[in-house]
Design a protein around this motif. Structure first.
Motif, PDB file in Angstrom:
ATOM      1  N   ASP A  31       0.773  -1.101  -0.031  1.00 63.67           N
ATOM      2  CA  ASP A  31      -0.069  -0.068  -0.081  1.00 63.67           C
ATOM      3  C   ASP A  31       0.804   1.302  -0.007  1.00 63.67           C
ATOM      4  O   ASP A  31       0.575   2.093  -0.745  1.00 63.67           O
ATOM      5  N   LEU A  32       1.751   1.268   0.724  1.00 62.11           N
ATOM      6  CA  LEU A  32       2.871   2.596   0.849  1.00 62.11           C
ATOM      7  C   LEU A  32       3.378   2.480  -0.529  1.00 62.11           C
ATOM      8  O   LEU A  32       3.634   3.719  -0.948  1.00 62.11           O
ATOM      9  N   ALA A  33       4.095   1.224  -0.972  1.00 60.76           N
ATOM     10  CA  ALA A  33       4.797   1.549  -2.352  1.00 60.76           C
ATOM     11  C   ALA A  33       3.603   2.221  -3.509  1.00 60.76           C
ATOM     12  O   ALA A  33       4.093   3.076  -4.280  1.00 60.76           O
ATOM     13  N   MET A  34       2.562   1.683  -3.576  1.00 64.05           N
ATOM     14  CA  MET A  34       1.485   2.206  -4.709  1.00 64.05           C
ATOM     15  C   MET A  34       1.129   3.704  -4.260  1.00 64.05           C
ATOM     16  O   MET A  34       1.032   4.386  -5.118  1.00 64.05           O
ATOM     17  N   THR A  35       1.163   4.068  -3.139  1.00 62.52           N
ATOM     18  CA  THR A  35       0.858   5.442  -2.708  1.00 62.52           C
ATOM     19  C   THR A  35       1.764   6.243  -3.139  1.00 62.52           C
ATOM     20  O   THR A  35       1.537   7.365  -3.744  1.00 62.52           O
ATOM     21  N   VAL A  36       3.049   6.004  -2.888  1.00 67.07           N
ATOM     22  CA  VAL A  36       4.331   6.826  -3.057  1.00 67.07           C
ATOM     23  C   VAL A  36       4.197   6.814  -4.751  1.00 67.07           C
ATOM     24  O   VAL A  36       4.497   7.921  -5.290  1.00 67.07           O
ATOM     25  N   LYS A  37       4.045   5.684  -5.427  1.00 66.61           N
ATOM     26  CA  LYS A  37       3.985   5.869  -6.912  1.00 66.61           C
ATOM     27  C   LYS A  37       3.106   6.453  -7.562  1.00 66.61           C
ATOM     28  O   LYS A  37       3.351   7.273  -8.394  1.00 66.61           O
ATOM     29  N   TYR A  38       1.828   6.503  -6.776  1.00 70.79           N
ATOM     30  CA  TYR A  38       0.720   7.306  -7.291  1.00 70.79           C
ATOM     31  C   TYR A  38       0.782   8.623  -7.335  1.00 70.79           C
ATOM     32  O   TYR A  38       0.365   9.736  -7.827  1.00 70.79           O
ATOM     33  N   GLU A  39       1.208   9.031  -5.804  1.00 77.50           N
ATOM     34  CA  GLU A  39       1.162  10.858  -5.411  1.00 77.50           C
ATOM     35  C   GLU A  39       2.475  11.228  -6.243  1.00 77.50           C
ATOM     36  O   GLU A  39       2.402  12.526  -6.561  1.00 77.50           O
ATOM     37  N   ALA A  42       7.661   8.330  -7.844  1.00 76.16           N
ATOM     38  CA  ALA A  42       8.902   7.843  -6.936  1.00 76.16           C
ATOM     39  C   ALA A  42       8.790   6.183  -6.987  1.00 76.16           C
ATOM     40  O   ALA A  42       7.915   5.948  -6.612  1.00 76.16           O
ATOM     41  N   GLU A  43       9.843   5.551  -7.179  1.00 75.71           N
ATOM     42  CA  GLU A  43      10.028   4.205  -7.344  1.00 75.71           C
ATOM     43  C   GLU A  43      11.135   4.017  -6.252  1.00 75.71           C
ATOM     44  O   GLU A  43      11.409   2.461  -6.399  1.00 75.71           O
ATOM     45  N   ARG A  44      11.404   4.783  -5.472  1.00 75.30           N
ATOM     46  CA  ARG A  44      12.452   4.532  -4.397  1.00 75.30           C
ATOM     47  C   ARG A  44      11.897   5.170  -3.151  1.00 75.30           C
ATOM     48  O   ARG A  44      11.433   6.164  -3.009  1.00 75.30           O
ATOM     49  N   ILE A  45      12.124   4.214  -2.115  1.00 71.64           N
ATOM     50  CA  ILE A  45      11.612   4.794  -0.717  1.00 71.64           C
ATOM     51  C   ILE A  45      12.744   4.533   0.246  1.00 71.64           C
ATOM     52  O   ILE A  45      13.217   3.371   0.441  1.00 71.64           O
ATOM     53  N   LYS A  70       7.425  -7.899  -2.156  1.00 70.04           N
ATOM     54  CA  LYS A  70       6.651  -7.028  -2.525  1.00 70.04           C
ATOM     55  C   LYS A  70       7.233  -5.910  -3.604  1.00 70.04           C
ATOM     56  O   LYS A  70       6.852  -5.427  -4.548  1.00 70.04           O
ATOM     57  N   PHE A  71       8.213  -5.220  -2.663  1.00 68.41           N
ATOM     58  CA  PHE A  71       9.057  -4.060  -3.374  1.00 68.41           C
ATOM     59  C   PHE A  71       9.690  -4.632  -4.661  1.00 68.41           C
ATOM     60  O   PHE A  71       9.481  -3.903  -5.609  1.00 68.41           O
ATOM     61  N   VAL A  72      10.252  -5.699  -4.671  1.00 67.17           N
ATOM     62  CA  VAL A  72      10.977  -6.100  -5.890  1.00 67.17           C
ATOM     63  C   VAL A  72       9.877  -6.555  -6.995  1.00 67.17           C
ATOM     64  O   VAL A  72      10.061  -5.784  -8.111  1.00 67.17           O
ATOM     65  N   ASN A  73       8.728  -7.064  -6.735  1.00 68.58           N
ATOM     66  CA  ASN A  73       7.658  -7.451  -7.627  1.00 68.58           C
ATOM     67  C   ASN A  73       7.211  -6.189  -8.326  1.00 68.58           C
ATOM     68  O   ASN A  73       6.929  -6.230  -9.429  1.00 68.58           O
ATOM     69  N   TYR A  74       7.038  -5.082  -7.440  1.00 73.77           N
ATOM     70  CA  TYR A  74       6.398  -3.859  -8.128  1.00 73.77           C
ATOM     71  C   TYR A  74       7.545  -2.874  -8.487  1.00 73.77           C
ATOM     72  O   TYR A  74       7.026  -1.718  -8.502  1.00 73.77           O
ATOM     73  N   HIS A  75       8.780  -3.316  -8.500  1.00 71.82           N
ATOM     74  CA  HIS A  75       9.888  -2.329  -8.961  1.00 71.82           C
ATOM     75  C   HIS A  75      10.195  -1.149  -8.118  1.00 71.82           C
ATOM     76  O   HIS A  75      10.166  -0.339  -8.692  1.00 71.82           O
ATOM     77  N   VAL A  76      10.074  -1.314  -6.975  1.00 75.84           N
ATOM     78  CA  VAL A  76      10.420  -0.544  -5.921  1.00 75.84           C
ATOM     79  C   VAL A  76      11.539  -0.658  -5.247  1.00 75.84           C
ATOM     80  O   VAL A  76      11.878  -1.547  -4.627  1.00 75.84           O
ATOM     81  N   ARG A  77      12.647   0.170  -5.154  1.00 81.00           N
ATOM     82  CA  ARG A  77      13.817   0.061  -4.573  1.00 81.00           C
ATOM     83  C   ARG A  77      13.817   0.801  -3.237  1.00 81.00           C
ATOM     84  O   ARG A  77      13.053   1.697  -3.223  1.00 81.00           O
ATOM     85  N   LYS A 103      20.796  -4.616  -5.312  1.00 79.60           N
ATOM     86  CA  LYS A 103      20.579  -3.285  -6.104  1.00 79.60           C
ATOM     87  C   LYS A 103      19.086  -2.948  -5.826  1.00 79.60           C
ATOM     88  O   LYS A 103      18.893  -1.881  -6.227  1.00 79.60           O
ATOM     89  N   HIS A 104      18.418  -3.789  -4.926  1.00 81.34           N
ATOM     90  CA  HIS A 104      17.168  -3.476  -5.064  1.00 81.34           C
ATOM     91  C   HIS A 104      16.648  -2.885  -3.390  1.00 81.34           C
ATOM     92  O   HIS A 104      15.847  -2.127  -3.069  1.00 81.34           O
TER      93      HIS A 104
END
Length: 122
Positions: A31-39, A42-45, A70-77, A103-104
């Protein structure tokens, strides 16, 4: 939980901080990763370790592995920053070491180090 967006070396990074554990499940991490990407796109947290539940640092719970997946599957570092010196678990220390070779997902002592590693990750 506070989310701040910064740009380091041209890379957009979300910095997540807080005083209590709010990312305690793989679904909360997603949920956090998707919120960050949507807002922000950014794909890095960068995560303050205080926002992660203590279960994350007990590898036998499986929480850390599921969150990383989850982070790796959704391409979030992601990078977790904070003090790890009080953890004595050899598996956890090995996990931190191995993560830092990739690297992730990284562990860093400070927010600045986490941001720098995320900005340089290719």
């Amino acid at each position: 939980m506070n989310i701040e967006y910064v740009t380091v070396h041209g890379t957009d990074i979300a910095v997540v901080s807080g005083d209590q554990a709010e990312i305690t499940t793989p679904q909360a991490a997603l949920d956090l990763a998707m919120t960050v990407k949507y807002e922000s796109g950014a794909e890095r947290i960068a995560l303050d370790k205080r926002v992660l539940g203590e279960e994350f640092f007990i590898l036998s719970t499986g929480v850390a592995g599921e969150i990383l997946q989850k982070f790796v599957n959704y391409h979030v570092r992601a990078a977790v920053f904070g003090d790890y010196s009080h953890y004595t678990s050899k598996p956890l220390r090995d996990f931190i070491y191995e993560s830092n070779q990739g690297k992730h997902f990284f562990f860093a002592a400070s927010k600045e180090e986490a941001l720098e590693r995320l900005a340089r990750a290719k």
